[in-house]
Design an enzyme around this catalytic site. Structure first.
Site, PDB file in Angstrom:
ATOM      1  N   HIS A 148       0.809  -1.221   0.000  1.00 32.35           N
ATOM      2  CA  HIS A 148       0.000   0.000   0.000  1.00 32.35           C
ATOM      3  C   HIS A 148       0.842   1.270   0.000  1.00 32.35           C
ATOM      4  O   HIS A 148       0.324   2.362  -0.238  1.00 32.35           O
ATOM      5  CB  HIS A 148      -0.995   0.003   1.168  1.00 32.35           C
ATOM      6  CG  HIS A 148      -0.408   0.337   2.502  1.00 32.35           C
ATOM      7  ND1 HIS A 148      -0.113  -0.597   3.457  1.00 32.35           N
ATOM      8  CD2 HIS A 148      -0.080   1.534   3.046  1.00 32.35           C
ATOM      9  CE1 HIS A 148       0.370   0.004   4.534  1.00 32.35           C
ATOM     10  NE2 HIS A 148       0.391   1.306   4.309  1.00 32.35           N
ATOM     11  N   SER A 155       4.498   2.244   7.959  1.00 33.59           N
ATOM     12  CA  SER A 155       4.025   1.133   7.135  1.00 33.59           C
ATOM     13  C   SER A 155       5.179   0.528   6.352  1.00 33.59           C
ATOM     14  O   SER A 155       6.029   1.242   5.821  1.00 33.59           O
ATOM     15  CB  SER A 155       2.965   1.625   6.149  1.00 33.59           C
ATOM     16  OG  SER A 155       1.843   2.126   6.822  1.00 33.59           O
ATOM     17  N   GLY A 156       5.205  -0.793   6.287  1.00 34.60           N
ATOM     18  CA  GLY A 156       6.275  -1.477   5.567  1.00 34.60           C
ATOM     19  C   GLY A 156       7.437  -1.883   6.433  1.00 34.60           C
ATOM     20  O   GLY A 156       8.275  -2.687   6.014  1.00 34.60           O
ATOM     21  N   ASP A 205      -0.619  -7.603   1.598  1.00 36.94           N
ATOM     22  CA  ASP A 205      -0.024  -6.263   1.606  1.00 36.94           C
ATOM     23  C   ASP A 205       1.499  -6.380   1.733  1.00 36.94           C
ATOM     24  O   ASP A 205       2.067  -6.170   2.805  1.00 36.94           O
ATOM     25  CB  ASP A 205      -0.617  -5.454   2.762  1.00 36.94           C
ATOM     26  CG  ASP A 205      -0.213  -3.995   2.725  1.00 36.94           C
ATOM     27  OD1 ASP A 205       0.352  -3.549   1.703  1.00 36.94           O
ATOM     28  OD2 ASP A 205      -0.464  -3.293   3.726  1.00 36.94           O
TER      29      ASP A 205
END
Length: 264
Positions: free
Chosen positions: A65, A208-209, A113
């Site tokens: 994402h 994120s990630g 994701d």
């Protein structure tokens, strides 16, 4: 905490809502997490920040994402950083032209994701830059295991920022907690549920990630959470995707062979 679990499932769950920066944590010892990567994704009008982690000198793992729907025209990966506002000799900066998103990634369902970014040239392994091990296929991490997450950015839900790498401890939760909270959106095979039951520690917007590190391995990728709550959070289960990761890394090598077509 029971109140949090009983909040209506209709609450909007979006990856950028509380899925990225460290709340209730502390500054990491500089370069104690040499696998950490900072991603800066730019398009014509905006820039977005994410985390990631080095898994091989030519590959960084992150969340799909981070780039999907952003119309990214420029993605920069920084390795060897601690304070993003103070460039050090340890920095290695890559302008990434090729990344692979899992073919079954669903923005709406928050499934699969995960993505790989190819580094070219390969990262130089140093004291400040090295990779982290991944779990074996379907290797499990037990509930109540204390894991660590690190990232740059907001340190509160109101947007307080930090330029240095922060870290926090989070516990892996039982499947039942996230099944109750997220219902059909939570897929135990491909996701890990973790958080702080007191609601004081969490990831938030921008991490994120980044990796959920348990027992020295990157078991999870920071994915998403409830829009208005810091508890609990969902991480992509790395061990479930090990075959896909292995196959894509094999393709990275083939792309670098003489006379091989490259997608860079």
């Amino acid at each position: 905490m029971l109140l949090l679990l009983l909040l209506p499932s209709a609450l909007l769950l979006v990856p950028w809502a509380g899925a990225g920066r460290i709340i209730g944590g502390w500054e990491a010892q500089p370069h104690s997490r040499p696998y950490m990567a900072h991603l800066l994704i730019r398009n014509a009008s905006h820039k977005f920040e994410c985390g990631g982690f080095l898994i091989r000198p030519d590959a960084v793992l992150s969340a799909a994402h981070c780039v999907t729907g952003k119309k990214a025209v420029n993605t920069t990966v920084i390795l060897g950083a601690h304070n993003l506002k103070k460039k050090e000799p340890s920095w290695q900066v890559f302008h990434v032209g090729h990344w692979v998103i899992h073919p079954n990634y669903s923005k709406d369902k928050k499934e699969n994701d995960i993505m790989l970014l190819k580094l070219k040239p390969r990262a130089k392994l140093t004291k400040e830059v090295s990779y982290i091990s991944l779990p074996r296929h379907n290797e499990q991490v037990k509930p109540n295991t204390t894991c660590k997450v690190a990232g740059w950015g907001w340190t509160s839900t109101t947007g307080d920022e930090t330029s240095v790498l922060m870290e926090v401890d989070l516990k892996v939760l039982s499947e039942k907690v996230c099944e109750n909270r997220f219902q059909k959106k939570y897929l135990h095979q491909s996701m890990i549920c973790a958080g702080d039951e007191e609601g004081k520690k969490s990831t938030s917007r921008g991490d994120s990630g980044g990796p959920l590190v348990c027992n020295g391995k990157a078991h999870g990728v920071v994915s998403y959470g409830p829009k208005y709550c810091v508890f609990p959070k969902i991480f992509t289960r790395v061990s479930y995707f090990e075959p896909w990761i292995h196959e894509e890394l094999r393709k990275f090598v083939l792309q670098d062979l003489p006379d091989s077509p490259s997608s860079d």
